[in-house]
Design an enzyme around this catalytic site. Structure first.
Site, PDB file in Angstrom:
ATOM      1  N   ASP A  69       0.836  -1.192   0.000  1.00 28.46           N
ATOM      2  CA  ASP A  69       0.000   0.000   0.000  1.00 28.46           C
ATOM      3  C   ASP A  69       0.875   1.249   0.000  1.00 28.46           C
ATOM      4  O   ASP A  69       2.005   1.233   0.485  1.00 28.46           O
ATOM      5  CB  ASP A  69      -0.983   0.002   1.177  1.00 28.46           C
ATOM      6  CG  ASP A  69      -0.404  -0.604   2.445  1.00 28.46           C
ATOM      7  OD1 ASP A  69       0.812  -0.842   2.504  1.00 28.46           O
ATOM      8  OD2 ASP A  69      -1.178  -0.847   3.382  1.00 28.46           O
ATOM      9  N   GLU A 128      -5.729   3.437   3.617  1.00 28.72           N
ATOM     10  CA  GLU A 128      -6.236   4.092   4.822  1.00 28.72           C
ATOM     11  C   GLU A 128      -7.629   4.666   4.603  1.00 28.72           C
ATOM     12  O   GLU A 128      -8.263   5.127   5.537  1.00 28.72           O
ATOM     13  CB  GLU A 128      -5.275   5.209   5.250  1.00 28.72           C
ATOM     14  CG  GLU A 128      -3.880   4.739   5.633  1.00 28.72           C
ATOM     15  CD  GLU A 128      -3.857   3.911   6.898  1.00 28.72           C
ATOM     16  OE1 GLU A 128      -4.889   3.880   7.618  1.00 28.72           O
ATOM     17  OE2 GLU A 128      -2.819   3.283   7.170  1.00 28.72           O
TER      18      GLU A 128
END
Length: 376
Positions: A69, A128
């Site tokens: 990520d 997130e």
């Protein structure tokens, strides 16, 4: 890729944290690094602010996926680094700068040391929030380049460098954001009987929400409802017409998530009646549980014990949320914790992971993926 180069990459990435689907500088930086690799060995495709990188195998029978990520968090950095965030109010406080650097290190290894199978690297945005894993996996690019197995890691500040922790089955919880807006009738503080006070309604609702887990979730299961922010009103002598509650829901089972939401909605309907107001609920981003495929996870743990000097331990499931859960819902795979030995935890403004962990992860995953590429 040499240790010094990886260290510099991590520090460069640490300086430019960006939030979900706004990782423009990050994507360009990654593309610049990837452009230095021989183009006959890799294929690159972009998707929004993410990147797919396929390292072609010599004699492929499957594709091994590795996800990293790439987004940061809206946190003002308070570390002692001389390479602090150059974006005020944003920081790589969850270690995604580590995750990207590790992926580049593993990728470099397979460019220089090709194996039979394809190795696909997914540099994924918006972990997130609002969530990039599911749409990335459902994209047109992924239809052509869908891995047969997929792995990922997450740094763990609590564990020492050289330690890996994971478990078969449930690793991370189902999570959902929670936003509740209340609208009543405001007015002068001296005439409360002519108003419908949303500060009072909000406070009552927060108290009621704390009964949901205690009285509606199996005691042998686990769930959490946290209201982390309340806003309402304008000044001290005006009764509030509006109030907003912001929070999170976390459960260890899909069934409990459904039950918790059902009860929240019932309580909100009761507040509407009891306080003569209107209410709306928004669940925002919702992440599916990370459920590690049991055979692959056990094989990985046994591989570490038999073929490396690193320590592997079985951990407990956590209430952490991770949208990697959408990937392992569709593809056999697993996630694991990587020890980085920081005095401060995830999402903390003073998180300072030990960079030695980068090289631990690159060595470990290069060996493991090589091992998987020998299996037919």
């Amino acid at each position: 890729m040499i240790k010094e180069k990886l260290g510099q990459i991590r520090r460069d990435l640490h300086r430019i944290p960006e939030i979900g689907f706004q990782e423009f500088k990050t994507q360009q930086y990654l593309l610049n690094v990837l452009s230095q690799f021989p183009n006959e060995r890799i294929e690159i495709k972009t998707w929004k602010t993410g990147i797919f990188v396929l390292v072609n195998g010599i004699n492929p029978t499957k594709t091994i996926g590795y996800r990293a990520d790439i987004d940061g968090l809206p946190i003002t950095e308070e570390t002692d680094y001389d390479f602090q965030s150059e974006h005020p109010g944003y920081m790589h406080a969850c270690g995604h700068d580590f995750h990207m650097t590790i992926a580049l290190g593993i990728l470099s290894h397979f460019v220089e040391n090709p194996v039979d199978d394809h190795v696909l690297f997914l540099f994924q945005p918006a972990e997130e929030g609002p969530g990039g894993a599911e749409p990335m996996l459902n994209s047109e690019v992924a239809k052509d380049w869908k891995p047969d197995i997929v792995t990922a890691l997450h740094i763990s500040p609590e564990l020492p460098v050289g330690t890996v922790a994971t478990k078969p089955g449930l690793l991370f919880a189902n999570t959902s954001e929670l936003f509740i807006d209340l609208k009543g009738k405001g007015g002068h503080a001296a005439y409360p009987h002519t108003t419908n006070d949303m500060v009072v309604a909000a406070c009552s609702l927060v108290t009621q929400l704390q009964t949901v887990v205690a009285r509606n979730v199996d005691p042998l299961d686990s769930a959490v409802i946290t209201i982390g922010k309340i806003t309402g009103g304008t000044v001290q002598n005006i009764i509030a017409e509006n109030a907003r509650l912001e929070g999170t829901i976390r459960t260890l089972s899909v069934q409990s998530m459904d039950k918790v939401k059902e009860r929240i909605e019932a309580l909100v309907r009761g507040v509407e009646i009891g306080y003569s107001c209107k209410a709306t609920i928004d669940y925002g981003s919702m992440y599916h549980q990370v459920f590690n495929e049991e055979t692959l996870t056990m094989e990985f743990m046994e591989f570490i014990s038999a073929n490396t000097d690193f320590t592997v331990q079985e951990c407990k499931e956590a209430m952490t949320g991770e949208d990697f859960g959408y990937m392992v819902e569709q593809i056999p795979g697993f996630m694991f914790w990587l020890g980085v030995d920081s005095s401060y935890g995830l999402h903390h403004a003073k998180l300072m992971p030990d960079e030695e962990a980068i090289h631990v992860a690159v060595e470990l995953m290069s060996k493991y993926i090589t091992f998987k590429a020998t299996q037919k």
